[in-house]
Design a protein around this motif. Structure first.
Motif, PDB file in Angstrom:
ATOM      1  N   ASP A  20      73.174  28.981 -72.390  1.00 14.47           N
ATOM      2  CA  ASP A  20      72.762  27.659 -71.933  1.00 14.47           C
ATOM      3  C   ASP A  20      72.563  26.705 -73.106  1.00 14.47           C
ATOM      4  O   ASP A  20      72.892  25.519 -73.015  1.00 14.47           O
ATOM      5  CB  ASP A  20      71.478  27.752 -71.107  1.00 14.47           C
ATOM      6  N   GLN A  21      72.032  27.217 -74.227  1.00 13.14           N
ATOM      7  CA  GLN A  21      71.860  26.389 -75.418  1.00 13.14           C
ATOM      8  C   GLN A  21      73.220  25.936 -75.966  1.00 13.14           C
ATOM      9  O   GLN A  21      73.383  24.772 -76.329  1.00 13.14           O
ATOM     10  CB  GLN A  21      71.121  27.153 -76.521  1.00 13.14           C
ATOM     11  N   PHE A  22      74.172  26.859 -76.041  1.00 14.05           N
ATOM     12  CA  PHE A  22      75.511  26.501 -76.520  1.00 14.05           C
ATOM     13  C   PHE A  22      76.137  25.444 -75.610  1.00 14.05           C
ATOM     14  O   PHE A  22      76.672  24.442 -76.081  1.00 14.05           O
ATOM     15  CB  PHE A  22      76.426  27.732 -76.581  1.00 14.05           C
ATOM     16  N   GLU A  23      76.068  25.692 -74.312  1.00 16.56           N
ATOM     17  CA  GLU A  23      76.672  24.769 -73.346  1.00 16.56           C
ATOM     18  C   GLU A  23      76.022  23.381 -73.436  1.00 16.56           C
ATOM     19  O   GLU A  23      76.708  22.367 -73.377  1.00 16.56           O
ATOM     20  CB  GLU A  23      76.562  25.335 -71.927  1.00 16.56           C
ATOM     21  N   ILE A 113      70.028  30.918 -83.101  1.00 19.19           N
ATOM     22  CA  ILE A 113      71.054  30.325 -82.241  1.00 19.19           C
ATOM     23  C   ILE A 113      71.249  28.858 -82.601  1.00 19.19           C
ATOM     24  O   ILE A 113      72.385  28.370 -82.654  1.00 19.19           O
ATOM     25  CB  ILE A 113      70.690  30.488 -80.743  1.00 19.19           C
ATOM     26  N   ASP A 114      70.169  28.132 -82.885  1.00 20.38           N
ATOM     27  CA  ASP A 114      70.301  26.735 -83.312  1.00 20.38           C
ATOM     28  C   ASP A 114      71.127  26.621 -84.584  1.00 20.38           C
ATOM     29  O   ASP A 114      71.948  25.703 -84.725  1.00 20.38           O
ATOM     30  CB  ASP A 114      68.922  26.091 -83.518  1.00 20.38           C
ATOM     31  N   ASP A 115      70.929  27.553 -85.522  1.00 18.40           N
ATOM     32  CA  ASP A 115      71.742  27.562 -86.745  1.00 18.40           C
ATOM     33  C   ASP A 115      73.208  27.833 -86.423  1.00 18.40           C
ATOM     34  O   ASP A 115      74.111  27.267 -87.048  1.00 18.40           O
ATOM     35  CB  ASP A 115      71.243  28.635 -87.722  1.00 18.40           C
ATOM     36  N   ALA A 116      73.446  28.707 -85.450  1.00 18.90           N
ATOM     37  CA  ALA A 116      74.826  29.001 -85.041  1.00 18.90           C
ATOM     38  C   ALA A 116      75.483  27.761 -84.450  1.00 18.90           C
ATOM     39  O   ALA A 116      76.660  27.467 -84.735  1.00 18.90           O
ATOM     40  CB  ALA A 116      74.851  30.150 -84.037  1.00 18.90           C
TER      41      ALA A 116
END
Length: 128
Positions: A20-23, A113-116
């Motif tokens: 969901d974060q990526f999207e 994940i934010d760094d990714a």
């Protein structure tokens, strides 16, 4: 941009939240395994398992980048990482993975994940 997102099966709920974060950041995640529902009767069904493996490979070879989340040891994500390496797909490794191949120079290691997401936005020729 489309990514394949690998994580240990037993952390699938957390991986769905990360998806969901990526999207939300405009990055499409095509990892069908995140929504694969396997029943106890299917766990040992070779046909069901073969189809899931084929889906994973099909999803993986169609991406712009590969993100692996190292929450735990996982044979599946290790295999998927090897496929991404062999295909020359850009790899972002999140967290402290123990897999020796995650130390190769072509692997971008990040902490969160934010760094990714930030690393994906900085890939050359990204398509947002």
């Amino acid at each position: 941009m489309t990514i394949y997102f690998a994580a240990p099966w037993k952390h699938r709920d957390a991986a769905r939240l990360a998806r969901d974060q990526f999207e939300a950041a405009g990055i499409h995640v095509n990892s069908r395994w995140l929504d694969f529902n396997i029943s106890t009767t299917d766990e040992n069904n070779p046909e069901v398992l073969r189809q899931e493996a084929e889906n994973d490979i099909t999803d993986l070879i169609q991406v712009d980048a590969f993100v692996v989340w190292n929450l735990d040891i996982s044979e599946g994500k290790a295999c998927e990482t090897g496929i991404a390496l062999m295909l020359g797909i850009p790899i972002i490794s999140v967290g402290q993975g123990r897999n020796v191949f995650l130390h190769l120079t072509q692997v971008n290691r990040v902490d969160t994940i934010d760094d990714a997401i930030a690393a994906l936005h900085n890939l050359p020729n990204h398509r947002f």
